[in-house]
Design a protein around this motif. Structure first.
Motif, short mmCIF file in Angstrom:
data_model
loop_
_atom_site.label_atom_id
_atom_site.label_comp_id
_atom_site.label_asym_id
_atom_site.label_seq_id
_atom_site.Cartn_x
_atom_site.Cartn_y
_atom_site.Cartn_z
N ALA A 168 0.81 -1.08 -0.15
CA ALA A 168 -0.03 0.02 -0.07
C ALA A 168 0.79 1.25 0.24
O ALA A 168 0.46 2.29 -0.85
CB ALA A 168 -0.97 0.04 1.11
N LEU B 112 0.63 3.96 -2.78
CA LEU B 112 0.36 5.28 -2.51
C LEU B 112 1.12 6.16 -3.01
O LEU B 112 0.90 7.28 -3.73
CB LEU B 112 0.31 5.35 -1.04
CG LEU B 112 -0.31 6.77 -0.47
CD1 LEU B 112 -1.72 7.02 -0.57
CD2 LEU B 112 0.04 6.72 1.18
N ALA C 114 -7.47 6.40 -4.77
CA ALA C 114 -8.35 5.51 -4.25
C ALA C 114 -8.54 4.37 -4.90
O ALA C 114 -8.63 3.25 -4.49
CB ALA C 114 -9.42 6.57 -4.11
N LEU D 176 -5.78 1.81 -4.63
CA LEU D 176 -5.50 1.12 -3.39
C LEU D 176 -6.89 0.00 -3.49
O LEU D 176 -6.72 -1.10 -2.85
CB LEU D 176 -5.83 1.99 -2.21
CG LEU D 176 -4.59 2.93 -1.97
CD1 LEU D 176 -4.81 4.09 -0.97
CD2 LEU D 176 -3.47 2.27 -1.64
N LEU D 177 -8.18 0.52 -3.94
CA LEU D 177 -8.79 -0.48 -3.77
C LEU D 177 -8.56 -1.70 -4.62
O LEU D 177 -9.14 -2.88 -4.38
CB LEU D 177 -10.19 0.18 -4.39
CG LEU D 177 -11.49 -0.74 -4.76
CD1 LEU D 177 -11.94 -1.46 -3.43
CD2 LEU D 177 -12.67 0.01 -5.16
N ALA E 67 -13.57 9.41 -3.89
CA ALA E 67 -12.38 8.82 -3.36
C ALA E 67 -12.75 8.02 -1.87
O ALA E 67 -12.33 7.03 -1.53
CB ALA E 67 -11.19 9.78 -3.32
N LEU F 234 -12.20 4.51 -0.95
CA LEU F 234 -11.50 4.02 0.15
C LEU F 234 -12.10 3.32 1.32
O LEU F 234 -11.41 2.41 1.93
CB LEU F 234 -10.69 5.27 0.55
CG LEU F 234 -9.61 6.12 -0.06
CD1 LEU F 234 -9.19 7.40 0.53
CD2 LEU F 234 -8.33 4.93 -0.40
N ALA G 142 -12.17 -0.15 0.09
CA ALA G 142 -10.93 -0.82 0.49
C ALA G 142 -10.56 -1.05 1.76
O ALA G 142 -10.16 -2.15 2.07
CB ALA G 142 -9.80 0.07 -0.20
N ALA G 143 -10.79 -0.23 2.68
CA ALA G 143 -10.72 -0.48 4.18
C ALA G 143 -11.55 -1.71 4.63
O ALA G 143 -11.14 -2.58 5.27
CB ALA G 143 -11.17 0.68 4.86
#
Length: 329
Positions: A138, A142, A183, A186-187, A306, A310, A313-314
């Motif tokens: 990540a 990022l 975003a 990361l997803l 975003a 996110l 993703a979390a």
């Protein structure tokens, strides 16, 4: 130097350079260093190229605005449209590439080879192992996507009225500027990790992640226009210049015709009638009704979008952590 001193020098252990990473972080970096270095190199080169291109772009736009010079639109299409097309295609495919080539193999490779069981039964616990894997992947994602997104946004803003006819919502620009590439990447990273963790086979996980990325993009096309409430422009029906009242940079999303009290009809109402004017008069149609998003709404929509990505993703990350703790590796 004496022979004894030379012998001692040859037998003395060579001094090793201190490692920046040690233990498990060093192991994770070594396992995935090819993907990490490729990502970093692409971010550095891509950002440098876009920063370099911006100087020429602003100079071109400045000179094109001078009297007797080639129009800005034609000059942009001639000199920069191909570059923007290529950069746009690359940034739109970037989240899927990250999911397929970094996310999917991150855990699947260890599970397929059995190294996950070996590592997590030694001094390293499961939680620390998966947290280090996810954290390093990540972090690299990022840093790289922030650099590329910032560079492209900085390059695009002076020419936002020229690229894709100024359509920042439906032509892909929305998803490759501001916080959106970060975003989305990361997803797709954690989606690839989750798929690889469940399927245990690298090639299969990569293929499924690619399909998942395509499906996510199709679904997002429906979500994007719902991130804000469209504004409305009304003007008398038949006024050919009424649409010129749209603010600069606005994106038209729907077009209706309406009565004086606001009742809406489809834009093609009465068009095929034998007497269209009489048809419209009977229905009371007097206005064009245009729904649009203003350019000033774009940033708010992007940050909201975003945030949604996110949050997804979390949620997937929590699922991955829960699964690793409760299921055999």
């Amino acid at each position: 130097m004496s022979a004894t001193a030379q012998a001692e020098q040859r037998t003395a252990p060579a001094e090793r350079r201190p490692r920046v990473l040690r233990g498990l972080p060093w192991l994770v970096w070594r396992q995935h260093r090819t993907a990490f270095w490729i990502g970093i190199a692409m971010a550095v080169v891509g950002s440098a190229v876009m920063i370099y291109q911006r100087a020429g772009l602003t100079d071109l736009l400045h000179h094109a605005a001078q009297p007797g010079k080639e129009g800005a639109d034609q000059a942009f299409r001639t000199h920069y449209d191909p570059f923007f097309q290529d950069a746009s295609d690359f940034l739109q495919s970037l989240p899927a590439l990250i999911g397929v080539f970094l996310g999917a193999p991150l855990v699947a490779a260890d599970r397929e080879r059995g190294t996950a069981r070996l590592v997590t039964t030694q001094s390293t616990g499961r939680n620390r192992w998966i947290a280090t894997k996810l954290g390093m992947a990540a972090a690299v994602t990022l840093v790289c996507t922030v650099a590329l997104a910032a560079a492209f946004t900085w390059l695009w803003e002076p020419a936002h009225l020229l690229l894709f006819g100024g359509d920042w919502l439906g032509a892909g620009v929305f998803d490759i500027t501001g916080p959106m590439p970060v975003a989305f990447s990361l997803l797709m990273l954690v989606t690839g990790v989750a798929i690889g963790m469940l399927l245990r086979r690298v090639v299969t996980a990569m293929a499924v992640t690619l399909v998942a990325g395509f499906a996510a993009q199709v679904a997002w096309d429906y979500v994007r226009p719902m991130l804000a409430t469209p504004r409305v422009l009304t003007y008398p029906y038949g006024d050919d210049h009424g649409i010129d009242q749209l603010p600069q940079g606005a994106v038209q999303v729907d077009n209706w015709i309406s009565t004086a009290d606001g009742k809406l009809y489809g834009f093609g109402t009465c068009v095929n009638d034998a007497h269209p004017d009489a048809c419209r008069a009977k229905l009371g149609i007097v206005n064009n009704y245009v729904e649009y998003f203003g350019y000033d709404q774009m940033r708010g929509m992007q940050w909201l979008g975003a945030g949604i990505l996110l949050a997804l993703a979390a949620a997937i990350t929590v699922f991955v952590l829960w699964w690793v703790r409760r299921r055999p590796m």
